[in-house]
Design a protein around this motif. Structure first.
Motif, PDB file in Angstrom:
ATOM      1  N   ALA A 180       0.147  20.897   5.050  1.00  0.00           N
ATOM      2  CA  ALA A 180      -0.331  20.448   3.744  1.00  0.00           C
ATOM      3  C   ALA A 180       0.724  19.623   3.013  1.00  0.00           C
ATOM      4  O   ALA A 180       0.406  18.597   2.401  1.00  0.00           O
ATOM      5  CB  ALA A 180      -0.725  21.657   2.894  1.00  0.00           C
ATOM      6  N   THR A 181       1.971  20.057   3.079  1.00  0.00           N
ATOM      7  CA  THR A 181       3.020  19.445   2.276  1.00  0.00           C
ATOM      8  C   THR A 181       3.595  18.176   2.894  1.00  0.00           C
ATOM      9  O   THR A 181       3.819  17.188   2.202  1.00  0.00           O
ATOM     10  CB  THR A 181       4.161  20.451   2.027  1.00  0.00           C
ATOM     11  OG1 THR A 181       3.619  21.624   1.438  1.00  0.00           O
ATOM     12  CG2 THR A 181       5.216  19.851   1.111  1.00  0.00           C
ATOM     13  N   ALA A 182       3.845  18.200   4.210  1.00  0.00           N
ATOM     14  CA  ALA A 182       4.477  17.056   4.851  1.00  0.00           C
ATOM     15  C   ALA A 182       3.624  15.802   4.727  1.00  0.00           C
ATOM     16  O   ALA A 182       4.125  14.722   4.401  1.00  0.00           O
ATOM     17  CB  ALA A 182       4.746  17.368   6.326  1.00  0.00           C
ATOM     18  N   ALA A 183       2.323  15.926   4.967  1.00  0.00           N
ATOM     19  CA  ALA A 183       1.432  14.772   4.879  1.00  0.00           C
ATOM     20  C   ALA A 183       1.389  14.233   3.453  1.00  0.00           C
ATOM     21  O   ALA A 183       1.421  13.020   3.229  1.00  0.00           O
ATOM     22  CB  ALA A 183       0.027  15.157   5.338  1.00  0.00           C
ATOM     23  N   GLY A 184       1.322  15.144   2.483  1.00  0.00           N
ATOM     24  CA  GLY A 184       1.295  14.718   1.093  1.00  0.00           C
ATOM     25  C   GLY A 184       2.587  14.049   0.669  1.00  0.00           C
ATOM     26  O   GLY A 184       2.577  13.086  -0.107  1.00  0.00           O
ATOM     27  N   THR A 185       3.710  14.546   1.186  1.00  0.00           N
ATOM     28  CA  THR A 185       5.008  13.979   0.844  1.00  0.00           C
ATOM     29  C   THR A 185       5.120  12.531   1.298  1.00  0.00           C
ATOM     30  O   THR A 185       5.644  11.675   0.580  1.00  0.00           O
ATOM     31  CB  THR A 185       6.141  14.807   1.470  1.00  0.00           C
ATOM     32  OG1 THR A 185       6.099  16.132   0.937  1.00  0.00           O
ATOM     33  CG2 THR A 185       7.502  14.192   1.176  1.00  0.00           C
ATOM     34  N   VAL A 186       4.616  12.262   2.503  1.00  0.00           N
ATOM     35  CA  VAL A 186       4.663  10.893   3.025  1.00  0.00           C
ATOM     36  C   VAL A 186       3.942   9.937   2.083  1.00  0.00           C
ATOM     37  O   VAL A 186       4.491   8.906   1.661  1.00  0.00           O
ATOM     38  CB  VAL A 186       4.012  10.825   4.427  1.00  0.00           C
ATOM     39  CG1 VAL A 186       3.856   9.378   4.872  1.00  0.00           C
ATOM     40  CG2 VAL A 186       4.861  11.581   5.439  1.00  0.00           C
ATOM     41  N   PHE A 241      -1.713  12.069  -6.313  1.00  0.00           N
ATOM     42  CA  PHE A 241      -0.488  12.151  -7.101  1.00  0.00           C
ATOM     43  C   PHE A 241       0.229  10.801  -7.154  1.00  0.00           C
ATOM     44  O   PHE A 241       0.847  10.451  -8.167  1.00  0.00           O
ATOM     45  CB  PHE A 241       0.443  13.214  -6.522  1.00  0.00           C
ATOM     46  CG  PHE A 241      -0.123  14.611  -6.597  1.00  0.00           C
ATOM     47  CD1 PHE A 241      -0.860  15.011  -7.696  1.00  0.00           C
ATOM     48  CD2 PHE A 241       0.084  15.521  -5.568  1.00  0.00           C
ATOM     49  CE1 PHE A 241      -1.386  16.293  -7.774  1.00  0.00           C
ATOM     50  CE2 PHE A 241      -0.430  16.807  -5.633  1.00  0.00           C
ATOM     51  CZ  PHE A 241      -1.173  17.189  -6.737  1.00  0.00           C
ATOM     52  N   GLY A 242       0.163  10.046  -6.048  1.00  0.00           N
ATOM     53  CA  GLY A 242       0.772   8.723  -6.041  1.00  0.00           C
ATOM     54  C   GLY A 242       0.092   7.778  -7.011  1.00  0.00           C
ATOM     55  O   GLY A 242       0.755   7.021  -7.736  1.00  0.00           O
ATOM     56  N   VAL A 243      -1.236   7.806  -7.041  1.00  0.00           N
ATOM     57  CA  VAL A 243      -1.984   6.983  -7.990  1.00  0.00           C
ATOM     58  C   VAL A 243      -1.623   7.373  -9.418  1.00  0.00           C
ATOM     59  O   VAL A 243      -1.488   6.509 -10.302  1.00  0.00           O
ATOM     60  CB  VAL A 243      -3.498   7.134  -7.749  1.00  0.00           C
ATOM     61  CG1 VAL A 243      -4.290   6.564  -8.924  1.00  0.00           C
ATOM     62  CG2 VAL A 243      -3.903   6.437  -6.464  1.00  0.00           C
ATOM     63  N   THR A 244      -1.461   8.668  -9.653  1.00  0.00           N
ATOM     64  CA  THR A 244      -1.086   9.138 -10.988  1.00  0.00           C
ATOM     65  C   THR A 244       0.242   8.524 -11.434  1.00  0.00           C
ATOM     66  O   THR A 244       0.383   8.071 -12.573  1.00  0.00           O
ATOM     67  CB  THR A 244      -0.987  10.670 -10.998  1.00  0.00           C
ATOM     68  OG1 THR A 244      -2.260  11.224 -10.681  1.00  0.00           O
ATOM     69  CG2 THR A 244      -0.544  11.186 -12.355  1.00  0.00           C
ATOM     70  N   SER A 245       1.221   8.498 -10.536  1.00  0.00           N
ATOM     71  CA  SER A 245       2.524   7.912 -10.865  1.00  0.00           C
ATOM     72  C   SER A 245       2.406   6.431 -11.172  1.00  0.00           C
ATOM     73  O   SER A 245       3.006   5.928 -12.131  1.00  0.00           O
ATOM     74  CB  SER A 245       3.493   8.131  -9.694  1.00  0.00           C
ATOM     75  OG  SER A 245       3.703   9.501  -9.451  1.00  0.00           O
ATOM     76  N   LEU A 246       1.639   5.725 -10.354  1.00  0.00           N
ATOM     77  CA  LEU A 246       1.455   4.291 -10.587  1.00  0.00           C
ATOM     78  C   LEU A 246       0.716   4.032 -11.890  1.00  0.00           C
ATOM     79  O   LEU A 246       1.030   3.083 -12.621  1.00  0.00           O
ATOM     80  CB  LEU A 246       0.692   3.675  -9.409  1.00  0.00           C
ATOM     81  CG  LEU A 246       1.464   3.572  -8.090  1.00  0.00           C
ATOM     82  CD1 LEU A 246       0.520   3.240  -6.946  1.00  0.00           C
ATOM     83  CD2 LEU A 246       2.564   2.531  -8.194  1.00  0.00           C
ATOM     84  N   PHE A 295       6.247   7.418  -0.203  1.00  0.00           N
ATOM     85  CA  PHE A 295       6.337   6.053   0.304  1.00  0.00           C
ATOM     86  C   PHE A 295       5.323   5.112  -0.351  1.00  0.00           C
ATOM     87  O   PHE A 295       5.631   3.934  -0.554  1.00  0.00           O
ATOM     88  CB  PHE A 295       6.140   6.042   1.829  1.00  0.00           C
ATOM     89  CG  PHE A 295       7.336   6.536   2.582  1.00  0.00           C
ATOM     90  CD1 PHE A 295       8.377   5.684   2.893  1.00  0.00           C
ATOM     91  CD2 PHE A 295       7.425   7.858   2.965  1.00  0.00           C
ATOM     92  CE1 PHE A 295       9.485   6.129   3.587  1.00  0.00           C
ATOM     93  CE2 PHE A 295       8.526   8.317   3.666  1.00  0.00           C
ATOM     94  CZ  PHE A 295       9.565   7.460   3.973  1.00  0.00           C
ATOM     95  N   GLY A 296       4.108   5.626  -0.652  1.00  0.00           N
ATOM     96  CA  GLY A 296       3.093   4.760  -1.232  1.00  0.00           C
ATOM     97  C   GLY A 296       3.521   4.121  -2.544  1.00  0.00           C
ATOM     98  O   GLY A 296       3.621   2.886  -2.645  1.00  0.00           O
ATOM     99  N   PRO A 297       3.790   4.920  -3.585  1.00  0.00           N
ATOM    100  CA  PRO A 297       4.228   4.327  -4.854  1.00  0.00           C
ATOM    101  C   PRO A 297       5.536   3.546  -4.747  1.00  0.00           C
ATOM    102  O   PRO A 297       5.709   2.529  -5.430  1.00  0.00           O
ATOM    103  CB  PRO A 297       4.402   5.554  -5.764  1.00  0.00           C
ATOM    104  CG  PRO A 297       3.498   6.580  -5.183  1.00  0.00           C
ATOM    105  CD  PRO A 297       3.572   6.366  -3.697  1.00  0.00           C
ATOM    106  N   ALA A 298       6.457   4.023  -3.907  1.00  0.00           N
ATOM    107  CA  ALA A 298       7.726   3.309  -3.752  1.00  0.00           C
ATOM    108  C   ALA A 298       7.492   1.905  -3.207  1.00  0.00           C
ATOM    109  O   ALA A 298       8.079   0.926  -3.691  1.00  0.00           O
ATOM    110  CB  ALA A 298       8.652   4.087  -2.823  1.00  0.00           C
ATOM    111  N   LEU A 299       6.626   1.792  -2.196  1.00  0.00           N
ATOM    112  CA  LEU A 299       6.325   0.489  -1.610  1.00  0.00           C
ATOM    113  C   LEU A 299       5.631  -0.421  -2.618  1.00  0.00           C
ATOM    114  O   LEU A 299       5.971  -1.612  -2.736  1.00  0.00           O
ATOM    115  CB  LEU A 299       5.444   0.684  -0.372  1.00  0.00           C
ATOM    116  CG  LEU A 299       5.067  -0.585   0.397  1.00  0.00           C
ATOM    117  CD1 LEU A 299       6.322  -1.270   0.931  1.00  0.00           C
ATOM    118  CD2 LEU A 299       4.119  -0.253   1.548  1.00  0.00           C
ATOM    119  N   GLY A 347      -4.865  13.017 -10.771  1.00  0.00           N
ATOM    120  CA  GLY A 347      -4.153  14.279 -10.953  1.00  0.00           C
ATOM    121  C   GLY A 347      -5.011  15.481 -10.630  1.00  0.00           C
ATOM    122  O   GLY A 347      -4.608  16.358  -9.854  1.00  0.00           O
ATOM    123  N   LEU A 348      -6.222  15.529 -11.192  1.00  0.00           N
ATOM    124  CA  LEU A 348      -7.112  16.664 -10.945  1.00  0.00           C
ATOM    125  C   LEU A 348      -7.551  16.713  -9.482  1.00  0.00           C
ATOM    126  O   LEU A 348      -7.582  17.785  -8.865  1.00  0.00           O
ATOM    127  CB  LEU A 348      -8.335  16.578 -11.858  1.00  0.00           C
ATOM    128  CG  LEU A 348      -8.071  16.716 -13.365  1.00  0.00           C
ATOM    129  CD1 LEU A 348      -9.366  16.539 -14.154  1.00  0.00           C
ATOM    130  CD2 LEU A 348      -7.450  18.077 -13.667  1.00  0.00           C
TER     131      LEU A 348
END
Length: 304
Positions: A220-226, A170-175, A230-234, A201-202
């Protein structure tokens, strides 16, 4: 900025409600030990998972506007705050109860996003070197390969790993949305970021669905949230030039930390394990809910 913020908030509502339907749909499907067409077919037959996916698509379409007009750290924090919406949707759709920590998480998300919006400046550049586009595509390929490895594992460790990989996708998708070359259809088709967007995305959806089947919602959610936050933001700050308003850096940083902290508090909301998960799924299908063991952790989960 107002249009971008509005679309980000509406997208957050879509993502939050979608999560409730997707979790119920994924848990009602037969558990899969490897990626097969049978798993995808089972998810497609679940109207709840399909509805959640459609809401995600609407949310993603709206988030494109935000990603092209706002700093990534603001968009990622807003959309990942969808857990606050998920909590409220679960109260409405599933009869769940909010605990004090859930309420604290919702308040933290609202306060954090308010501070973050006040402290955010203009977005940075919306283009990057060709190597950056290819790096996005390579990242999605690695993510998919690791998903194929972790799908053979079970329990919360695998759920956390798959959740992390979903966050990467999902982070790659945003970038990719941010740096896409949209001058023409030919440029779009020739851009590696286009394929990174689709595969990310898929692959992210697949990894998240598998994570929900293997462990708790928290894992499942907490790890994905990190990773997704943080990834795209950084990358946005260090590579694409996103920045806070001059003199308001403290406001943006505090808001980001508080919003993400609230998301972590909410990541345990709706966690269903063992008999309680089966009970809620059965209840959603109109069948009688089997009673959980009094005093057990499952019973506590149902009482929420």
């Amino acid at each position: 900025m107002l249009l971008g913020l509005t679309t980000a908030l509406v997208a957050t509502v879509c993502f939050g409600v979608a999560a409730v339907f997707q979790a119920r749909g994924a848990r009602s499907a037969p558990r899969a030990n490897r990626v097969r067409a049978r798993l995808l077919a089972a998810l497609v037959r679940s109207w709840q998972f399909v509805l959640g996916t459609l809401l995600d698509i609407v949310g993603f379409a709206l988030s494109i506007v935000a990603l092209r007009s706002l700093p990534l750290f603001l968009v990622q924090a807003v959309t990942n705050a969808s857990l606050a919406v998920t909590a409220l949707a679960a109260v409405w759709l599933m009869g769940a109860r909010l605990r004090r920590s859930d309420v604290a998480g919702i308040v933290a998300v609202v306060v954090g996003l308010t501070l973050l919006a006040l402290g955010s400046g203009k977005e940075g550049q919306d283009s990057a070197a060709s190597a950056f586009h290819w790096a996005l595509l390579a990242t999605t390929v690695v993510m998919l390969l690791l998903t194929l490895v972790l799908v053979r594992r079970s329990w919360n460790a695998a759920a956390a790993g798959l959740g992390l990989l979903a966050g990467v996708g999902f982070g790659v998708t945003s970038l990719a949305v941010r740096v896409l070359d949209v001058q023409s259809l030919a440029h779009l088709l020739a851009d590696p970021a286009t394929y990174a967007l689709v595969l990310g995305g898929l692959g992210g959806y697949l990894a998240y669905a598998l994570a929900l089947q293997r462990g708790t919602v928290t894992a499942a959610t907490a790890a994905g949230t990190v990773m997704e936050t943080f990834g795209p933001a950084l990358v946005g700050v260090t590579v694409l030039g996103d920045a806070a308003r001059p003199g308001f850096e403290w406001c943006a940083l505090t808001g980001f930390a508080v919003a993400v902290g609230g998301t972590f508090l909410l990541s345990r909301f709706g966690e269903l394990e063992g008999e309680s998960a089966e009970a809620v799924v059965a209840g959603a299908g109109g069948e009688a809910e089997p009673p959980s063991r009094p005093g057990s952790p499952d019973d506590a989960a149902v009482r929420r």
